[in-house]
Design a protein around this motif. Structure first.
Motif, PDB file in Angstrom:
ATOM      1  N   UNK A  47       0.859  -1.178   0.000  1.00  0.00           N
ATOM      2  CA  UNK A  47       0.000   0.000   0.000  1.00  0.00           C
ATOM      3  C   UNK A  47       0.898   1.231   0.000  1.00  0.00           C
ATOM      4  N   UNK A  48       0.828   2.023  -1.049  1.00  0.00           N
ATOM      5  CA  UNK A  48       1.743   3.151  -1.207  1.00  0.00           C
ATOM      6  C   UNK A  48       0.979   4.460  -1.346  1.00  0.00           C
ATOM      7  N   UNK A  49       1.650   5.590  -1.091  1.00  0.00           N
ATOM      8  CA  UNK A  49       0.973   6.893  -1.220  1.00  0.00           C
ATOM      9  C   UNK A  49       0.604   7.202  -2.662  1.00  0.00           C
ATOM     10  N   UNK A  50      -0.431   8.002  -2.831  1.00  0.00           N
ATOM     11  CA  UNK A  50      -0.742   8.580  -4.131  1.00  0.00           C
ATOM     12  C   UNK A  50      -0.083   9.956  -4.205  1.00  0.00           C
ATOM     13  N   UNK A  51      -0.107  10.539  -5.371  1.00  0.00           N
ATOM     14  CA  UNK A  51       0.463  11.877  -5.508  1.00  0.00           C
ATOM     15  C   UNK A  51      -0.273  12.872  -4.617  1.00  0.00           C
ATOM     16  N   UNK A  52      -1.597  12.720  -4.512  1.00  0.00           N
ATOM     17  CA  UNK A  52      -2.377  13.640  -3.700  1.00  0.00           C
ATOM     18  C   UNK A  52      -2.087  13.448  -2.212  1.00  0.00           C
ATOM     19  N   UNK A  53      -2.083  12.194  -1.752  1.00  0.00           N
ATOM     20  CA  UNK A  53      -1.851  11.962  -0.323  1.00  0.00           C
ATOM     21  C   UNK A  53      -0.428  12.318   0.083  1.00  0.00           C
ATOM     22  N   UNK A  54       0.498  12.246  -0.866  1.00  0.00           N
ATOM     23  CA  UNK A  54       1.887  12.623  -0.570  1.00  0.00           C
ATOM     24  C   UNK A  54       1.954  14.098  -0.159  1.00  0.00           C
ATOM     25  N   UNK A  55       1.181  14.939  -0.830  1.00  0.00           N
ATOM     26  CA  UNK A  55       1.190  16.363  -0.522  1.00  0.00           C
ATOM     27  C   UNK A  55       0.669  16.640   0.880  1.00  0.00           C
ATOM     28  N   UNK A  56      -0.143  15.727   1.415  1.00  0.00           N
ATOM     29  CA  UNK A  56      -0.690  15.891   2.748  1.00  0.00           C
ATOM     30  C   UNK A  56       0.179  15.233   3.822  1.00  0.00           C
ATOM     31  N   UNK A  57       1.369  14.787   3.446  1.00  0.00           N
ATOM     32  CA  UNK A  57       2.289  14.221   4.435  1.00  0.00           C
ATOM     33  C   UNK A  57       2.286  12.714   4.516  1.00  0.00           C
ATOM     34  N   UNK A  58       1.646  12.030   3.583  1.00  0.00           N
ATOM     35  CA  UNK A  58       1.604  10.567   3.583  1.00  0.00           C
ATOM     36  C   UNK A  58       2.851  10.049   2.873  1.00  0.00           C
ATOM     37  N   UNK A  59       3.884   9.702   3.640  1.00  0.00           N
ATOM     38  CA  UNK A  59       5.162   9.274   3.086  1.00  0.00           C
ATOM     39  C   UNK A  59       5.515   7.873   3.583  1.00  0.00           C
ATOM     40  N   UNK A  60       4.562   6.976   3.577  1.00  0.00           N
ATOM     41  CA  UNK A  60       4.770   5.651   4.152  1.00  0.00           C
ATOM     42  C   UNK A  60       4.286   4.546   3.219  1.00  0.00           C
ATOM     43  N   UNK A  61       5.124   3.515   3.095  1.00  0.00           N
ATOM     44  CA  UNK A  61       4.732   2.293   2.396  1.00  0.00           C
ATOM     45  C   UNK A  61       4.322   1.268   3.451  1.00  0.00           C
ATOM     46  N   UNK A  62       3.189   0.625   3.241  1.00  0.00           N
ATOM     47  CA  UNK A  62       2.699  -0.388   4.176  1.00  0.00           C
ATOM     48  C   UNK A  62       2.791  -1.752   3.498  1.00  0.00           C
ATOM     49  N   UNK A  63       3.497  -2.680   4.135  1.00  0.00           N
ATOM     50  CA  UNK A  63       3.689  -4.031   3.597  1.00  0.00           C
ATOM     51  C   UNK A  63       2.663  -4.954   4.258  1.00  0.00           C
ATOM     52  N   UNK A  64       1.881  -5.650   3.440  1.00  0.00           N
ATOM     53  CA  UNK A  64       0.707  -6.365   3.939  1.00  0.00           C
ATOM     54  C   UNK A  64       0.673  -7.796   3.425  1.00  0.00           C
ATOM     55  N   UNK A  65       0.304  -8.722   4.317  1.00  0.00           N
ATOM     56  CA  UNK A  65      -0.060 -10.075   3.926  1.00  0.00           C
ATOM     57  C   UNK A  65      -1.571 -10.105   3.666  1.00  0.00           C
ATOM     58  N   UNK A  66      -1.970 -10.753   2.576  1.00  0.00           N
ATOM     59  CA  UNK A  66      -3.394 -10.926   2.276  1.00  0.00           C
ATOM     60  C   UNK A  66      -3.549 -12.157   1.402  1.00  0.00           C
ATOM     61  N   UNK A  67      -4.781 -12.557   1.203  1.00  0.00           N
ATOM     62  CA  UNK A  67      -5.049 -13.722   0.356  1.00  0.00           C
ATOM     63  C   UNK A  67      -4.713 -13.403  -1.093  1.00  0.00           C
ATOM     64  N   UNK A  68      -4.312 -14.411  -1.825  1.00  0.00           N
ATOM     65  CA  UNK A  68      -3.899 -14.207  -3.214  1.00  0.00           C
ATOM     66  C   UNK A  68      -5.024 -13.646  -4.082  1.00  0.00           C
ATOM     67  N   UNK A  69      -6.285 -13.960  -3.743  1.00  0.00           N
ATOM     68  CA  UNK A  69      -7.380 -13.440  -4.562  1.00  0.00           C
ATOM     69  C   UNK A  69      -7.817 -12.043  -4.135  1.00  0.00           C
TER      70      UNK A  69
END
Length: 412
Positions: A230-252
């Motif tokens: 889960x990565x920032x978008x260009x818009x959320x980056x401008x609001x200070x969202x500078x974080x990548x979130x690494x997630x486990x989830x089901x393949x589907x």
């Protein structure tokens, strides 16, 4: 017969106006009311009193309010820069006394509130509370994210699938069913938006390292579990969202997981931790296999086989030197012997004279990787016992999770 008026300054009386004084006086009266006295040098010369103009200054005009007193009160109420608020309050009281201005109550109130705020700041700094507050404040500002996820969080997404853009999540207990589990976060530096390609590369690189730290027992990551970024978008980056979130989830992207996949120092026993550290170190060496086959670059593959032989021998020694619980002692000893056989095969591959000889020793060595001895030792230690499957990279597969999220611009 007409009778002339008597001599003197008498004038006819206006029947509709106030009666005119009769008799002589120091100032002759004019037909339309009292006029300014006449003197030898014109009107008002030698007048015995001052003459008022058309306006006047009322005597009860209120004194102005001292501006510094207002500032002191504001700083005191907000508890912002309490030392400055206290100083301004004292200055305001001095100015009010000298100038006769209003605002004494505001100056005193601002000084008192600022004194209390200053005392509170001193107490927080003395007890370490100020540092905790500042760190929390910085984290809140820098992590201006709609998700605010941290390592170990499990969550559901409001939409149909985590495979779509994610703008919000509902955190849930990891023990129950959930759609995603955060195994790590990557904080990026500020500046301008780095671009989708950069975020995808960073997620692929950093999340892999975090994955092996969070889930040391990699055998628990079955074929149904994938990795999402889960990565920032260009818009959320401008609001200070500078974080990548690494997630486990089901393949589907839709089915739910049950239970936490976390297996690290916080959840493992000492024996489990020692075992997984040793085998994961060997796996790290195996993952460095060259992209080119031995037919294309024999020397590079031979060098890699030598590195694997060295790692295998080193970790076999670490397992042999550890003191194991009674039930795991014999299974681990059998695994150490199996690793010694694999090490010899890797060494032979590293000195092979041709490609056929290399692959002969290569196949022998790999027969001992995740073999029966490994399964038996894992069972004795209470770890996962189903060996993972590896897709063939040459057929477009991948040995790891999918690198999505960054490409889709998911908001964190």
């Amino acid at each position: 017969m007409s009778i002339p008026p008597p001599p003197g300054p008498q004038q006819p009386q206006d029947p509709y106006g106030p009666p005119q004084p009769q008799g002589p006086g120091p100032y002759p009266q004019q037909p339309y009311g009292p006029q300014a006295p006449q003197g030898p040098q014109g009107p008002y010369a030698g007048a015995p009193y001052a003459v008022w103009g058309q306006g006047y200054m009322p005597l009860n005009r209120p004194a102005p309010v001292n501006g510094i007193a207002i500032a002191a009160l504001v700083l005191g109420v907000l508890c912002f820069l309490p030392a400055v608020g206290l100083v301004l309050g004292v200055i305001a009281l001095v100015q009010i006394r000298k100038r006769g201005e209003r605002g004494t109550g505001m100056a005193i109130g601002g000084a008192v509130l600022s004194s209390l705020g200053l005392a509170l700041w001193v107490l927080m700094l003395a007890t370490g509370g100020g540092s905790s507050f500042w760190e929390g404040f910085k984290e809140g500002v820098s992590s201006n994210s709609s998700l605010s996820l941290v390592q170990g969080d499990c969550f559901d997404v409001p939409g149909d699938s985590i495979d779509e853009d994610v703008y919000d999540v509902d955190t849930v207990d990891c023990a129950g069913a959930h759609e995603g589990e955060v195994f790590g976060t990557v904080r990026l530096s500020g500046g301008s938006y780095p671009g989708d390609d950069y975020l995808a590369d960073e997620a692929e690189d950093k999340c892999y390292t975090l994955e092996t730290r969070y889930t040391m027992d990699t055998w628990t990551l079955t074929d149904e579990i994938d990795v999402y970024h889960l990565t920032p978008t260009r818009e959320s980056w401008e609001w200070g969202d500078h974080q990548i979130v690494c997630v486990f989830a089901h393949t589907d992207g839709q089915s739910r997981l049950t239970g936490s996949l976390r297996s690290d120092a916080t959840t493992l026993t000492a024996d489990q931790l020692a075992f997984l550290k040793a085998l994961n170190a060997v796996d790290d060496a195996l993952y460095e296999e060259p992209e080119d086959y031995a037919e294309e670059d024999l020397e590079a593959n031979k060098a890699w086989a030598g590195d694997v032989a060295e790692a295998t021998a080193e970790q076999a020694g670490a397992l042999d030197g550890h003191t194991w619980q009674t039930g795991a002692r014999q299974p681990v000893a059998a695994l150490v012997k199996d690793m010694a056989k694999a090490g010899k095969a890797w060494t032979a591959a590293s000195t092979a004279a041709d490609v056929d000889t290399f692959y002969e020793h290569y196949d022998t060595a790999y027969a001992h990787v995740d073999g029966a001895a490994t399964v038996t030792a894992r069972k004795a230690l209470g770890l996962a016992t189903t060996p993972p499957t590896y897709e063939d990279d040459s057929e477009g597969g991948s040995t790891g999770g999918s690198s999505r999220g960054s490409d889709d611009g998911l908001d964190v």
